[in-house]
Design an enzyme around this catalytic site. Structure first.
Site, PDB file in Angstrom:
ATOM      1  CG  ASP A 188      -9.249  -9.201  -0.808  1.00 26.16           C
ATOM      2  OD1 ASP A 188      -8.178  -9.384  -0.270  1.00 26.16           O
ATOM      3  OD2 ASP A 188      -9.276  -8.774  -2.013  1.00 26.16           O
TER       4      ASP A 188
ATOM      5  CG  ASP B 222      -2.893  -9.792  -2.949  1.00 27.56           C
ATOM      6  OD1 ASP B 222      -3.898 -10.744  -3.402  1.00 27.56           O
ATOM      7  OD2 ASP B 222      -3.091  -8.578  -2.803  1.00 27.56           O
TER       8      ASP B 222
ATOM      9  CD  GLU C 182      -4.517  -8.627   5.055  1.00 32.09           C
ATOM     10  OE1 GLU C 182      -5.040  -7.490   4.821  1.00 32.09           O
ATOM     11  OE2 GLU C 182      -4.698  -9.631   4.210  1.00 32.09           O
TER      12      GLU C 182
END
Length: 799
Positions: A395, A468, A398
């Site tokens: 997760d 998300d 980035e």
């Protein structure tokens, strides 16, 4: 650290200058891969990595630079090159591509071997503005191109703006929760451009030029990919340059259940048991965060410190005993009480920007440092992989930054400032996990679900999801062009949270609200035709039994598409092989297959799923209306709604649900009851379907149904292997090519090629020619079929 002296940045190698050319005494020299030219202000290098892949390097004269690509893995093999000079231009040609270089200005233009223009720079196509970064001299770099009138451009990663064609658009390429920066431009003329820069980059196309404007760069560095005039050719050149996509385990193609989050191992196991008791297929279950405990100082320890996970080995084993698989959430950031934090901090391998969770201050590790990647894996392996965990949910790769200030980018990495390399972070952290897993267990295929990506990451066994996203109809509609753009940039594997991650703002009643049920149901139909079918989100549970009992519309529609997904497994797995073996593309924007149809150049509501299926997701509410978000009302099915579908010109199309055939080049209104998403199959398709089953592999010995959609010739290659190891790289796989002769109405099963341990020597195929009475929808039992006994030798059946 001196940025320009770091060994990871060495690449732009200098050459001696031998030849003078022209009155201005510009000099160029042939090199092993191309040439090097000095103009009055620039040094330019052309490097042929292959006859159809050309690298252009430019930097201000006298400022020798060194850079090693993080994305490119191809070793240059230019083939025979031809040099010529004429009228102040230097021509450098391979068998397929010509580069013409203005000897005075350094301007570069590209052509096919037949002289057809591909792309060219304008005058002053590369621009450098001096600046400093962490005290070291560098440049802001702009690279300009001139595109042809009417030329469409695609790709650039995944962005939630609803665009497919980026002509006339502006875009910031910067990794974010829902934005994936991949600086690969894909042209409708059948070429691509990869801008090899890792800093924040602004893309803009206007009447003057098409520009990549990067915040930091020591040189302009791009690759032109000559796809031979086809979109598939562009993707193939990109994968050749940056790495091929390996096979995922077959079980990843089944249905996946997840949520934020299962709060204990008994809850997780109970979900798998419930699916099994209901007879609803399931292959994967996902454990999200806080299995380490609820103290954020222990954030992402990778240890099962939460008392609700007392026996993680038993959890993994029991999931496997239920014939399911499990992946687990891992982040690149760590709380200060974790062993990871302490070991990385002692070696100065943590960044200091603000990420989630904001308090207490967790820190992100320097994935650009190979030693930091070693440390990261050490804990993943010891605490998680050693349990037999099947894959990874990496997760926030980035990584997510919660403050927009430039000082965040002043963090120093092993390769210079974070500002310089930030967009490549997901490539580096996923590479560390993938490469270490292969070293630890060379036989188990890597599977990584991750939220971000950069060029080259497809080679690491990564499945990207769209972040998300909010639970809204307009967001669902934007998932389609977002997925197609990433696919056109060369990434084959993408999915999204079914129903959207954040329903609480729009649907405060959650799963009990019929309006959310309708959105979720339509999103799930779309997900059945993406590379990963995965239910996930926060706030409200979304296991199928939360929507009602069997016999209710939400339950029944969801079960229908899960069953359809499992019937498609032979088709899906064979297409995965095409992705790996032939640089194929599963999510296909319509311009890929119908470049001559102008109506599809910017059509973002439909796509092909593999070679056979035309998919038109329903992306607006049709059966539930609400006076406000706090007042759920029942669904009304008193009137069947419809959805507009464009059938591309150049093919005939067969309605998957009814068998009705229609010509291409027209728009039709397709009735869309709540359990039907418009699906059309291209005439000439040969479609293999498997049996209904509860998990992949349950009924591998069962007959396969082979549906033939008449109206054109066609073929399909069925692929099979051992499903979860890398023996296919050693040749342990088998293929059967099925060819349909439409005029003769004959289907030929060719000789089986190859073999693997456990292969079925003999197969049974049930062949159905689809019409309006036979071979439609999910009905596999009532259609008359011709049974074919196949033992590996060429067999022809007349239909």
């Amino acid at each position: 650290m001196l940025l320009n002296s770091h060994p990871r940045l060495l690449a732009c190698v200098g050459f001696g200058l031998l030849l003078a050319s022209g009155a201005h005494a510009q000099q160029y020299q042939p090199t092993a891969t191309g040439l090097r030219l000095n103009t009055d202000s620039l040094t330019v290098e052309l490097q042929f990595y292959a006859p159809d892949i050309v690298r252009v390097l430019k930097f201000p004269k006298g400022h020798e630079v060194a850079k090693k690509s993080l994305a490119v893995v191809l070793t240059p093999a230019p083939g025979k090159l031809k040099y010529a000079t004429r009228n102040g231009f230097i021509s450098l040609s391979s068998a397929s591509t010509e580069a013409r270089l203005d000897a005075k200005t350094g301007q570069v233009s590209f052509f096919t071997a037949k002289g057809q223009p591909l792309v060219q720079e304008p005058a002053r196509g590369s621009r450098f503005t001096a600046k400093t970064d962490l005290g070291q001299p560098t440049y802001r770099v702009q690279q300009l191109f001139q595109l042809a009138p009417g030329e469409a451009v695609y790709g650039l990663g995944q962005h939630q703006d609803g665009h497919l064609n980026y002509r006339g658009q502006k875009l910031t390429l910067k990794q974010g929760n829902m934005s994936i920066a991949v600086p690969v431009l894909h042209s409708s003329k059948g070429y691509g451009v990869f801008w090899d820069n890792y800093s924040t980059t602004k893309f803009e196309d206007n009447a003057q030029a098409t520009t990549f404007d990067s915040e930091i760069g020591d040189c302009a560095d791009y690759y032109v990919l000559n796809g031979g005039g086809t979109a598939d050719g562009v993707v193939a050149r990109y994968r050749s340059l940056t790495g091929q996509a390996p096979m995922f385990p077959r079980w990843t193609l089944g249905f996946w259940q997840s949520k934020e989050r299962y709060k204990g191992q008994e809850e997780l196991i109970s979900v798998v048991k419930k699916y099994r008791s209901l007879g609803v297929p399931l292959d994967g279950i996902v454990q999200d965060w806080q299995y380490w405990g609820e103290d954020n100082d222990l954030w992402n320890s990778t240890e099962f410190g939460n008392p609700r996970f007392p026996k993680p080995q038993r959890m993994v084993d029991e999931v496997h005993q239920l014939h399911a698989h499990q992946i687990i959430s891992v982040w690149p950031s760590f709380g200060k009480k974790t062993k990871l934090y302490q070991e990385l901090a002692a070696k100065d391998m943590l960044f200091d920007f603000i990420t989630w969770p904001r308090t207490p201050h967790v820190k992100v590790y320097d994935a650009f440092d190979p030693e930091a990647r070693d440390i990261y894996w050490k804990y993943l392996n010891k605490n998680i992989f050693s349990l037999g965990m099947d894959g990874w949910w990496l997760d926030a790769t980035e990584p997510d930054q919660l403050t927009p200030f430039d000082t965040d980018d002043d963090n120093e990495t092993a390769l210079g400032s974070f500002r310089r390399v930030r967009n490549a972070y997901p490539l580096m952290t996923t590479s560390g996990v993938a490469e270490h897993q292969r070293q630890t267990n060379p036989d188990k295929r890597v599977f990584i679900l991750t939220r971000s990506a950069f060029a080259g990451q497809q080679r690491q066994g990564t499945m990207v999801w769209s972040g998300d996203v909010n639970s809204r109809w307009d967001v669902l509609a934007k998932q389609v062009p977002a997925a197609l753009s990433l696919s056109l940039a060369g990434f084959p594997y993408w999915n999204s949270d079914i129903g959207g991650f954040f329903p609480s703002g729009e649907y405060p009643k959650g799963v009990k609200d019929p309006a959310f049920q309708e959105l979720y149901t339509r999103w799930q139909q779309f997900a059945a035709f993406t590379p990963m079918m995965r239910s996930h989100g926060e706030f409200t549970p979304r296991e199928i039994y939360q929507f009602g009992e069997r016999g209710t519309w939400a339950f029944d529609s969801q079960e229908k598409y899960i069953n359809l997904r499992y019937r498609l497994l032979p088709y899906l797995y064979s297409n995965m092989w095409q992705v790996t073996h032939n640089a194929g593309t599963l999510l296909r924007a319509l311009p890929m297959d119908f470049p001559q149809d102008p109506k599809v150049a910017d059509l973002s509501s439909e796509y092909l799923f593999g070679p056979a299926f035309l998919v038109r997701p329903v992306t607006e509410a049709q059966y539930v209306t609400r006076p406000d978000k706090n007042t759920p009302v029942p669904a009304s099915f008193s009137q069947t709604k419809s959805t507009e579908v464009y059938l591309p010109a150049g093919a005939s199309w067969v309605d998957f649900w009814t068998g009705q055939r229609q010509t291409g080049g027209q728009t039709v209104q397709r009735a869309t009851p709540i359990d039907l998403m418009p699906l059309y199959v291209r005439a000439g398709s040969v479609l293999p379907l498997g049996p209904r089953q509860q998990y992949t592999g349950e009924k591998d010995g069962a007959p396969l149904e082979i549906r033939v959609y008449p109206g054109a010739n066609g073929e399909f290659t069925l692929y099979e292997d051992e499903n979860d190891n890398y023996n296919y790289k050693k040749g342990a796989y088998a293929t059967i090519t099925m060819r349909w002769n439409d005029k003769a109405r004959q289907l030929t099963f060719g000789d089986r090629t190859g073999s693997f341990p456990g292969m079925q020597a003999a197969r049974t195929f049930r062949v159905i020619v689809v019409d309006e009475q036979h071979g439609t929808g999910l009905g596999e039992d009532n259609a008359p079929a011709k049974e074919v006994k196949y033992s590996g030798k060429k067999t022809t059946v007349k239909l």
